[in-house]
Design a protein around this motif. Structure first.
Motif, PDB file in Angstrom:
ATOM      1  N   LYS A  22       0.795  -1.220   0.000  1.00 43.56           N
ATOM      2  CA  LYS A  22       0.000   0.000   0.000  1.00 43.56           C
ATOM      3  C   LYS A  22       0.830   1.274   0.000  1.00 43.56           C
ATOM      4  O   LYS A  22       0.290   2.372  -0.100  1.00 43.56           O
ATOM      5  N   THR A  23       2.149   1.147   0.135  1.00 44.11           N
ATOM      6  CA  THR A  23       3.051   2.306   0.084  1.00 44.11           C
ATOM      7  C   THR A  23       4.330   1.876  -0.625  1.00 44.11           C
ATOM      8  O   THR A  23       4.625   0.668  -0.708  1.00 44.11           O
ATOM      9  N   PRO A  24       5.127   2.827  -1.131  1.00 43.63           N
ATOM     10  CA  PRO A  24       6.417   2.444  -1.716  1.00 43.63           C
ATOM     11  C   PRO A  24       7.291   1.642  -0.755  1.00 43.63           C
ATOM     12  O   PRO A  24       7.974   0.700  -1.166  1.00 43.63           O
TER      13      PRO A  24
ATOM     14  N   MET B  56       4.722  -1.759 -11.494  1.00 43.96           N
ATOM     15  CA  MET B  56       3.319  -2.148 -11.537  1.00 43.96           C
ATOM     16  C   MET B  56       2.630  -1.830 -10.210  1.00 43.96           C
ATOM     17  O   MET B  56       1.515  -1.286 -10.184  1.00 43.96           O
ATOM     18  N   ALA B  57       3.291  -2.158  -9.101  1.00 39.48           N
ATOM     19  CA  ALA B  57       2.709  -1.899  -7.787  1.00 39.48           C
ATOM     20  C   ALA B  57       2.554  -0.399  -7.535  1.00 39.48           C
ATOM     21  O   ALA B  57       1.542   0.050  -6.986  1.00 39.48           O
ATOM     22  N   LEU B  58       3.551   0.385  -7.946  1.00 36.75           N
ATOM     23  CA  LEU B  58       3.447   1.843  -7.800  1.00 36.75           C
ATOM     24  C   LEU B  58       2.301   2.392  -8.641  1.00 36.75           C
ATOM     25  O   LEU B  58       1.597   3.323  -8.228  1.00 36.75           O
ATOM     26  N   ARG B  59       2.107   1.821  -9.818  1.00 38.08           N
ATOM     27  CA  ARG B  59       1.005   2.258 -10.678  1.00 38.08           C
ATOM     28  C   ARG B  59      -0.334   2.043  -9.991  1.00 38.08           C
ATOM     29  O   ARG B  59      -1.238   2.875 -10.087  1.00 38.08           O
ATOM     30  N   ARG B  60      -0.480   0.942  -9.299  1.00 40.38           N
ATOM     31  CA  ARG B  60      -1.722   0.656  -8.593  1.00 40.38           C
ATOM     32  C   ARG B  60      -1.968   1.644  -7.452  1.00 40.38           C
ATOM     33  O   ARG B  60      -3.100   1.797  -6.990  1.00 40.38           O
ATOM     34  N   LEU B  61      -0.910   2.317  -7.005  1.00 41.48           N
ATOM     35  CA  LEU B  61      -1.047   3.345  -5.967  1.00 41.48           C
ATOM     36  C   LEU B  61      -1.271   4.729  -6.558  1.00 41.48           C
ATOM     37  O   LEU B  61      -1.387   5.711  -5.819  1.00 41.48           O
ATOM     38  N   GLY B  62      -1.292   4.817  -7.896  1.00 43.90           N
ATOM     39  CA  GLY B  62      -1.558   6.096  -8.543  1.00 43.90           C
ATOM     40  C   GLY B  62      -0.349   6.787  -9.129  1.00 43.90           C
ATOM     41  O   GLY B  62      -0.472   7.873  -9.700  1.00 43.90           O
ATOM     42  N   TYR B  63       0.840   6.184  -9.003  1.00 46.09           N
ATOM     43  CA  TYR B  63       2.043   6.746  -9.608  1.00 46.09           C
ATOM     44  C   TYR B  63       2.184   6.254 -11.044  1.00 46.09           C
ATOM     45  O   TYR B  63       1.777   5.132 -11.360  1.00 46.09           O
TER      46      TYR B  63
ATOM     47  N   GLY C   5       7.163  16.604  -5.413  1.00 45.60           N
ATOM     48  CA  GLY C   5       8.153  17.094  -6.361  1.00 45.60           C
ATOM     49  C   GLY C   5       9.526  16.473  -6.222  1.00 45.60           C
ATOM     50  O   GLY C   5      10.436  16.806  -6.986  1.00 45.60           O
ATOM     51  N   CYS C   6       9.698  15.558  -5.278  1.00 52.18           N
ATOM     52  CA  CYS C   6      11.005  14.929  -5.072  1.00 52.18           C
ATOM     53  C   CYS C   6      10.938  13.446  -5.443  1.00 52.18           C
ATOM     54  O   CYS C   6       9.917  12.792  -5.282  1.00 52.18           O
ATOM     55  N   TRP C   7      12.088  12.931  -5.917  1.00 50.41           N
ATOM     56  CA  TRP C   7      12.161  11.577  -6.437  1.00 50.41           C
ATOM     57  C   TRP C   7      12.614  10.568  -5.378  1.00 50.41           C
ATOM     58  O   TRP C   7      13.489  10.857  -4.569  1.00 50.41           O
ATOM     59  N   GLY C   8      12.004   9.388  -5.434  1.00 51.82           N
ATOM     60  CA  GLY C   8      12.429   8.244  -4.645  1.00 51.82           C
ATOM     61  C   GLY C   8      12.495   7.030  -5.550  1.00 51.82           C
ATOM     62  O   GLY C   8      12.161   7.102  -6.736  1.00 51.82           O
ATOM     63  N   ALA C   9      12.902   5.887  -4.995  1.00 57.88           N
ATOM     64  CA  ALA C   9      13.045   4.681  -5.814  1.00 57.88           C
ATOM     65  C   ALA C   9      12.765   3.431  -5.012  1.00 57.88           C
ATOM     66  O   ALA C   9      12.960   3.389  -3.791  1.00 57.88           O
ATOM     67  N   VAL C  10      12.319   2.408  -5.729  1.00 53.82           N
ATOM     68  CA  VAL C  10      12.187   1.050  -5.214  1.00 53.82           C
ATOM     69  C   VAL C  10      13.031   0.172  -6.123  1.00 53.82           C
ATOM     70  O   VAL C  10      13.028   0.351  -7.345  1.00 53.82           O
ATOM     71  N   ALA C  11      13.779  -0.776  -5.549  1.00 55.14           N
ATOM     72  CA  ALA C  11      14.669  -1.577  -6.387  1.00 55.14           C
ATOM     73  C   ALA C  11      14.962  -2.927  -5.747  1.00 55.14           C
ATOM     74  O   ALA C  11      14.972  -3.066  -4.522  1.00 55.14           O
TER      75      ALA C  11
END
Length: 204
Positions: A2-4, A49-56, A80-86
């Motif tokens: 439900k969150t990044p 894909m998971a981020l897309r489901r959260l609206g990103y 306005g700031c960038w983060g990442a999942v990897a």
């Protein structure tokens, strides 16, 4: 997821690291969930894909290396700031909080942790974000049970921005042993402890 942060936890705790390296697989998110493993490219697709489901928007950034393999991030913006999942076999190459003002800042946050088994710092460039919606119709990349090679192939073709001058590159020193070993904590592949050896480049 439900969150990044929970997406990252899912990758870390529920998805094993795919040891079929050197470019032998490129699983879609559905295949990752079925097989339960992912390397960095595959993990970034699942995260996107998971981020897309959260609206990103589903965005990937390629980190390009020398004498090493590339690393791929699923990126997102908050305020306005960038983060990442990897997904990575290197502990320092996983997620980043959304506190970076630009993609360059985000990419540079990986520089000191990005090294090959020889201990060389290998990050050299980053791509612009690639929006995966362009592959919705042609690949059905989120749900297909086929591998999705067209995505990493396209990532390699888009423009990349260099991060070092030649003079800066010449001045780089290798990782010291403690930092090297710290970056391999939790790695599923055997860490190299003798930095004087010269093996082939490792996976991300």
């Amino acid at each position: 997821m439900k969150t990044p942060a929970l997406i990252q936890r899912f990758l870390d705790e529920d998805i094993g690291y795919n040891k079929e390296l050197r470019g032998y697989t490129c699983y879609s998110p559905r295949l990752v969930l079925r097989e339960g493993v992912a390397h960095c490219m595959e993990g970034s697709l699942l995260a996107a894909m998971a981020l897309r489901r959260l609206g990103y928007p589903p965005l990937l950034v390629d980190l390009e290396a020398v004498r090493d393999s590339d690393h791929v991030l699923a990126v997102y913006r908050v305020g306005g700031c960038w983060g990442a999942v990897a997904q990575s076999d290197y502990s320092g190459l996983r997620s980043r909080e959304p506190v970076y003002a630009s993609i360059r800042e985000l990419a540079m946050s990986y520089f000191e942790d990005y090294y090959n088994p020889r201990g060389e710092k290998t990050l050299r460039a980053y791509s612009r974000p690639l929006n995966l919606t362009r592959f919705d119709r042609s690949l059905q990349w989120m749900t297909t049970l086929e591998e999705v090679w067209a995505i990493p192939e396209h990532l390699c073709e888009i423009s990349h921005t260099q991060i070092l001058t030649r003079e800066q590159e010449r001045r780089l020193v290798r990782m010291d042993t403690k930092l090297y070993q710290a970056g391999r904590v939790g790695g599923v592949l055997e860490p190299l402890l003798d930095l004087t050896r010269v093996p082939s480049p490792g996976s991300r």
